[in-house]
Enzyme design. Sequence first.
Site, PDB file in Angstrom:
ATOM      1  N   HIS A  69      82.512  36.150  65.398  1.00  0.00           N
ATOM      2  CA  HIS A  69      83.693  35.312  65.511  1.00  0.00           C
ATOM      3  C   HIS A  69      84.644  35.544  64.343  1.00  0.00           C
ATOM      4  O   HIS A  69      84.705  34.767  63.413  1.00  0.00           O
ATOM      5  CB  HIS A  69      83.263  33.846  65.549  1.00  0.00           C
ATOM      6  CG  HIS A  69      84.334  32.918  66.025  1.00  0.00           C
ATOM      7  ND1 HIS A  69      84.069  31.687  66.561  1.00  0.00           N
ATOM      8  CD2 HIS A  69      85.676  33.034  66.057  1.00  0.00           C
ATOM      9  CE1 HIS A  69      85.190  31.084  66.900  1.00  0.00           C
ATOM     10  NE2 HIS A  69      86.181  31.883  66.596  1.00  0.00           N
ATOM     11  N   GLU A  75      88.414  36.448  55.564  1.00  0.00           N
ATOM     12  CA  GLU A  75      86.982  36.237  55.503  1.00  0.00           C
ATOM     13  C   GLU A  75      86.371  36.942  54.290  1.00  0.00           C
ATOM     14  O   GLU A  75      85.485  36.416  53.624  1.00  0.00           O
ATOM     15  CB  GLU A  75      86.303  36.739  56.785  1.00  0.00           C
ATOM     16  CG  GLU A  75      87.061  36.481  58.076  1.00  0.00           C
ATOM     17  CD  GLU A  75      87.387  35.021  58.310  1.00  0.00           C
ATOM     18  OE1 GLU A  75      86.903  34.162  57.558  1.00  0.00           O
ATOM     19  OE2 GLU A  75      88.152  34.737  59.246  1.00  0.00           O
ATOM     20  N   HIS A  79      84.897  34.575  51.511  1.00  0.00           N
ATOM     21  CA  HIS A  79      83.470  34.405  51.749  1.00  0.00           C
ATOM     22  C   HIS A  79      82.615  35.633  51.459  1.00  0.00           C
ATOM     23  O   HIS A  79      81.408  35.596  51.659  1.00  0.00           O
ATOM     24  CB  HIS A  79      83.241  33.986  53.200  1.00  0.00           C
ATOM     25  CG  HIS A  79      83.978  32.757  53.579  1.00  0.00           C
ATOM     26  ND1 HIS A  79      83.643  31.505  53.108  1.00  0.00           N
ATOM     27  CD2 HIS A  79      85.063  32.572  54.374  1.00  0.00           C
ATOM     28  CE1 HIS A  79      84.475  30.605  53.609  1.00  0.00           C
ATOM     29  NE2 HIS A  79      85.345  31.231  54.373  1.00  0.00           N
TER      30      HIS A  79
END
Length: 216
Positions: A69, A75, A79
Amino acid sequence: MAPPVAEGALPAWVAVLGCGLTLCCLGGAGPLWSSSHEWRKLILTQHWPPTVCKEVDSCRDTLDYWTIHGLWKHEWEKHGTCAAQVDALNSEKKYFGKSLDLYKQLDLNSVLLKFGIKPSINYYQLADFKDALTRIYGVVPKIQCLLPEQGEDVQTIGQIELCFTKEGFHLRNCTEPGEQLPYKQEAWLAEGASTEGLMVCEDGPLFYPPPTKTQR
Protein backbone atom coordinates in the site's frame (compact mmCIF):
# COMPACT_ATOMS: atom_id res chain seq x y z
CA MET A 1 1.12 -12.87 -9.72
CA ALA A 2 1.30 -9.10 -9.84
CA PRO A 3 1.39 -7.39 -13.24
CA PRO A 4 4.86 -6.84 -14.72
CA VAL A 5 6.59 -3.58 -13.93
CA ALA A 6 7.81 -1.45 -16.81
CA GLU A 7 11.38 -0.30 -16.43
CA GLY A 8 11.60 3.15 -14.89
CA ALA A 9 7.91 3.30 -14.11
CA LEU A 10 5.96 2.93 -10.88
CA PRO A 11 3.49 0.06 -11.20
CA ALA A 12 -0.15 1.00 -10.69
CA TRP A 13 -0.67 -1.87 -8.26
CA VAL A 14 1.56 -0.31 -5.60
CA ALA A 15 -0.77 2.64 -5.07
CA VAL A 16 -4.24 1.52 -4.16
CA LEU A 17 -5.19 4.88 -2.70
CA GLY A 18 -2.07 6.92 -3.33
CA CYS A 19 -1.06 6.76 0.33
CA GLY A 20 0.30 4.36 2.91
CA LEU A 21 3.74 3.11 3.83
CA THR A 22 6.39 0.76 2.56
CA LEU A 23 9.13 -0.28 4.97
CA CYS A 24 8.52 2.20 7.73
CA CYS A 25 10.27 2.29 11.05
CA LEU A 26 8.17 2.29 14.19
CA GLY A 27 10.93 3.99 16.11
CA GLY A 28 9.96 7.45 14.87
CA ALA A 29 11.82 10.12 12.97
CA GLY A 30 15.54 10.62 13.25
CA PRO A 31 18.79 10.62 11.29
CA LEU A 32 19.54 7.62 9.09
CA TRP A 33 21.52 4.83 10.75
CA SER A 34 20.76 6.36 14.16
CA SER A 35 21.76 4.03 17.00
CA SER A 36 18.58 5.01 18.83
CA HIS A 37 16.52 3.07 16.32
CA GLU A 38 17.08 -0.54 17.26
CA TRP A 39 14.78 -3.17 15.83
CA ARG A 40 14.70 -6.94 15.38
CA LYS A 41 12.32 -7.76 12.57
CA LEU A 42 10.79 -6.50 9.34
CA ILE A 43 7.07 -6.65 8.70
CA LEU A 44 5.63 -6.85 5.20
CA THR A 45 1.97 -5.84 5.32
CA GLN A 46 -0.26 -6.49 2.35
CA HIS A 47 -3.68 -4.89 2.04
CA TRP A 48 -6.85 -6.24 0.51
CA PRO A 49 -8.01 -3.24 -1.60
CA PRO A 50 -11.81 -3.78 -1.35
CA THR A 51 -11.59 -3.63 2.45
CA VAL A 52 -9.28 -0.61 2.48
CA CYS A 53 -11.65 1.20 0.13
CA LYS A 54 -14.59 0.31 2.34
CA GLU A 55 -12.75 1.67 5.36
CA VAL A 56 -11.96 5.06 3.83
CA ASP A 57 -15.06 5.18 1.62
CA SER A 58 -13.21 6.81 -1.27
CA CYS A 59 -12.96 4.22 -4.05
CA ARG A 60 -15.23 3.37 -6.93
CA ASP A 61 -13.22 0.51 -8.44
CA THR A 62 -10.93 -1.80 -6.48
CA LEU A 63 -8.09 -4.11 -7.41
CA ASP A 64 -8.58 -7.85 -7.19
CA TYR A 65 -5.21 -8.86 -5.71
CA TRP A 66 -3.28 -8.25 -2.49
CA THR A 67 -0.93 -5.31 -2.76
CA ILE A 68 1.67 -3.23 -0.99
CA HIS A 69 0.00 0.00 0.00
CA GLY A 70 2.10 2.87 -1.29
CA LEU A 71 5.64 3.38 -2.67
CA TRP A 72 6.39 7.07 -2.59
CA LYS A 73 9.25 9.42 -1.46
CA HIS A 74 7.35 10.37 1.72
CA GLU A 75 7.51 6.81 3.00
CA TRP A 76 11.30 6.68 2.77
CA GLU A 77 11.85 10.09 4.35
CA LYS A 78 9.49 9.50 7.25
CA HIS A 79 9.72 5.79 7.89
CA GLY A 80 12.89 4.36 6.35
CA THR A 81 15.26 5.50 9.11
CA CYS A 82 15.49 2.24 11.02
CA ALA A 83 15.72 0.10 7.93
CA ALA A 84 18.76 2.06 6.75
CA GLN A 85 20.84 0.35 9.44
CA VAL A 86 20.91 -2.70 7.16
CA ASP A 87 23.22 -2.45 4.15
CA ALA A 88 20.60 -4.02 1.86
CA LEU A 89 18.17 -1.22 2.78
CA ASN A 90 20.41 1.82 3.16
CA SER A 91 19.16 3.76 0.16
CA GLU A 92 15.75 4.72 -1.13
CA LYS A 93 16.20 2.48 -4.18
CA LYS A 94 17.23 -0.53 -2.08
CA TYR A 95 14.46 0.15 0.41
CA PHE A 96 11.66 0.04 -2.14
CA GLY A 97 13.37 -2.61 -4.25
CA LYS A 98 13.54 -5.04 -1.34
CA SER A 99 9.86 -4.42 -0.57
CA LEU A 100 8.96 -5.37 -4.14
CA ASP A 101 11.27 -8.40 -4.09
CA LEU A 102 9.70 -9.77 -0.93
CA TYR A 103 6.21 -9.05 -2.23
CA LYS A 104 6.91 -11.11 -5.33
CA GLN A 105 8.66 -13.82 -3.31
CA LEU A 106 5.65 -14.30 -1.04
CA ASP A 107 3.16 -14.32 -3.92
CA LEU A 108 0.27 -14.15 -1.46
CA ASN A 109 -2.37 -14.03 -4.17
CA SER A 110 -1.33 -17.37 -5.65
CA VAL A 111 -0.93 -19.01 -2.24
CA LEU A 112 -4.50 -18.26 -1.23
CA LEU A 113 -5.87 -19.40 -4.58
CA LYS A 114 -3.92 -22.65 -4.26
CA PHE A 115 -6.01 -23.45 -1.20
CA GLY A 116 -9.25 -22.39 -2.85
CA ILE A 117 -9.43 -19.15 -0.87
CA LYS A 118 -10.75 -16.43 -3.14
CA PRO A 119 -13.05 -13.42 -2.72
CA SER A 120 -16.62 -14.56 -2.17
CA ILE A 121 -20.00 -13.48 -0.88
CA ASN A 122 -19.77 -16.51 1.40
CA TYR A 123 -17.81 -16.40 4.64
CA TYR A 124 -14.54 -18.14 5.48
CA GLN A 125 -13.15 -19.04 8.86
CA LEU A 126 -10.06 -17.26 10.14
CA ALA A 127 -8.50 -20.72 10.53
CA ASP A 128 -8.77 -21.20 6.74
CA PHE A 129 -6.36 -18.32 6.19
CA LYS A 130 -4.04 -19.20 9.07
CA ASP A 131 -3.75 -22.83 8.05
CA ALA A 132 -3.02 -22.03 4.40
CA LEU A 133 -0.40 -19.40 5.16
CA THR A 134 1.31 -21.44 7.86
CA ARG A 135 1.49 -24.53 5.63
CA ILE A 136 3.14 -22.60 2.77
CA TYR A 137 5.35 -20.15 4.63
CA GLY A 138 6.08 -22.23 7.74
CA VAL A 139 5.52 -19.25 10.05
CA VAL A 140 2.61 -17.70 11.89
CA PRO A 141 1.26 -14.53 10.20
CA LYS A 142 -0.75 -11.73 11.74
CA ILE A 143 -4.14 -11.22 10.11
CA GLN A 144 -6.12 -8.04 10.70
CA CYS A 145 -9.78 -7.33 10.06
CA LEU A 146 -12.18 -4.44 9.84
CA LEU A 147 -14.69 -4.76 12.65
CA PRO A 148 -18.37 -5.19 11.76
CA GLU A 149 -20.27 -1.97 11.19
CA GLN A 150 -23.75 -1.37 12.52
CA GLY A 151 -26.11 -3.86 10.92
CA GLU A 152 -23.27 -6.26 10.04
CA ASP A 153 -22.49 -9.49 11.85
CA VAL A 154 -19.04 -10.48 10.64
CA GLN A 155 -15.52 -9.05 10.48
CA THR A 156 -13.89 -8.26 7.11
CA ILE A 157 -10.32 -9.26 6.33
CA GLY A 158 -8.17 -6.21 5.62
CA GLN A 159 -4.48 -6.99 5.78
CA ILE A 160 -1.98 -9.78 6.31
CA GLU A 161 1.41 -9.29 7.92
CA LEU A 162 4.35 -11.61 7.31
CA CYS A 163 7.58 -11.03 9.17
CA PHE A 164 11.26 -11.38 8.31
CA THR A 165 14.48 -11.47 10.27
CA LYS A 166 16.62 -8.36 10.29
CA GLU A 167 19.59 -10.28 8.94
CA GLY A 168 19.10 -12.39 5.83
CA PHE A 169 15.40 -11.57 5.37
CA HIS A 170 14.27 -15.03 6.45
CA LEU A 171 10.61 -15.57 7.29
CA ARG A 172 9.89 -15.73 11.02
CA ASN A 173 6.82 -15.76 13.23
CA CYS A 174 5.42 -12.27 13.68
CA THR A 175 5.09 -12.99 17.40
CA GLU A 176 6.90 -15.75 19.23
CA PRO A 177 5.24 -17.41 22.25
CA GLY A 178 5.53 -15.03 25.17
CA GLU A 179 7.22 -12.37 23.04
CA GLN A 180 6.15 -8.76 23.27
CA LEU A 181 8.56 -6.62 21.30
CA PRO A 182 8.89 -2.99 22.35
CA TYR A 183 7.47 -0.45 19.92
CA LYS A 184 10.92 0.48 18.58
CA GLN A 185 12.05 -3.06 17.76
CA GLU A 186 9.97 -3.57 14.62
CA ALA A 187 10.42 -2.13 11.16
CA TRP A 188 7.58 -2.20 8.66
CA LEU A 189 7.54 -3.10 4.99
CA ALA A 190 4.03 -1.67 4.65
CA GLU A 191 1.58 0.20 6.80
CA GLY A 192 -0.32 -1.78 9.38
CA ALA A 193 -0.41 -0.52 12.93
CA SER A 194 -1.61 2.98 12.07
CA THR A 195 -4.47 1.86 9.86
CA GLU A 196 -7.56 2.95 11.75
CA GLY A 197 -10.33 0.46 12.20
CA LEU A 198 -8.24 -2.66 11.60
CA MET A 199 -7.59 -5.03 14.49
CA VAL A 200 -6.26 -8.56 14.85
CA CYS A 201 -9.00 -10.85 13.56
CA GLU A 202 -10.94 -12.86 16.07
CA ASP A 203 -11.38 -16.61 15.63
CA GLY A 204 -14.52 -17.33 13.68
CA PRO A 205 -16.10 -16.28 10.40
CA LEU A 206 -14.78 -13.47 8.25
CA PHE A 207 -15.73 -11.84 4.97
CA TYR A 208 -13.27 -11.76 2.06
CA PRO A 209 -15.09 -9.23 -0.14
CA PRO A 210 -14.96 -9.37 -3.94
CA PRO A 211 -13.66 -6.27 -5.73
CA THR A 212 -16.15 -3.66 -6.77
CA LYS A 213 -16.47 -2.35 -10.30
CA THR A 214 -18.39 0.69 -11.46
CA GLN A 215 -21.08 -0.03 -13.97
CA ARG A 216 -20.23 1.65 -17.26
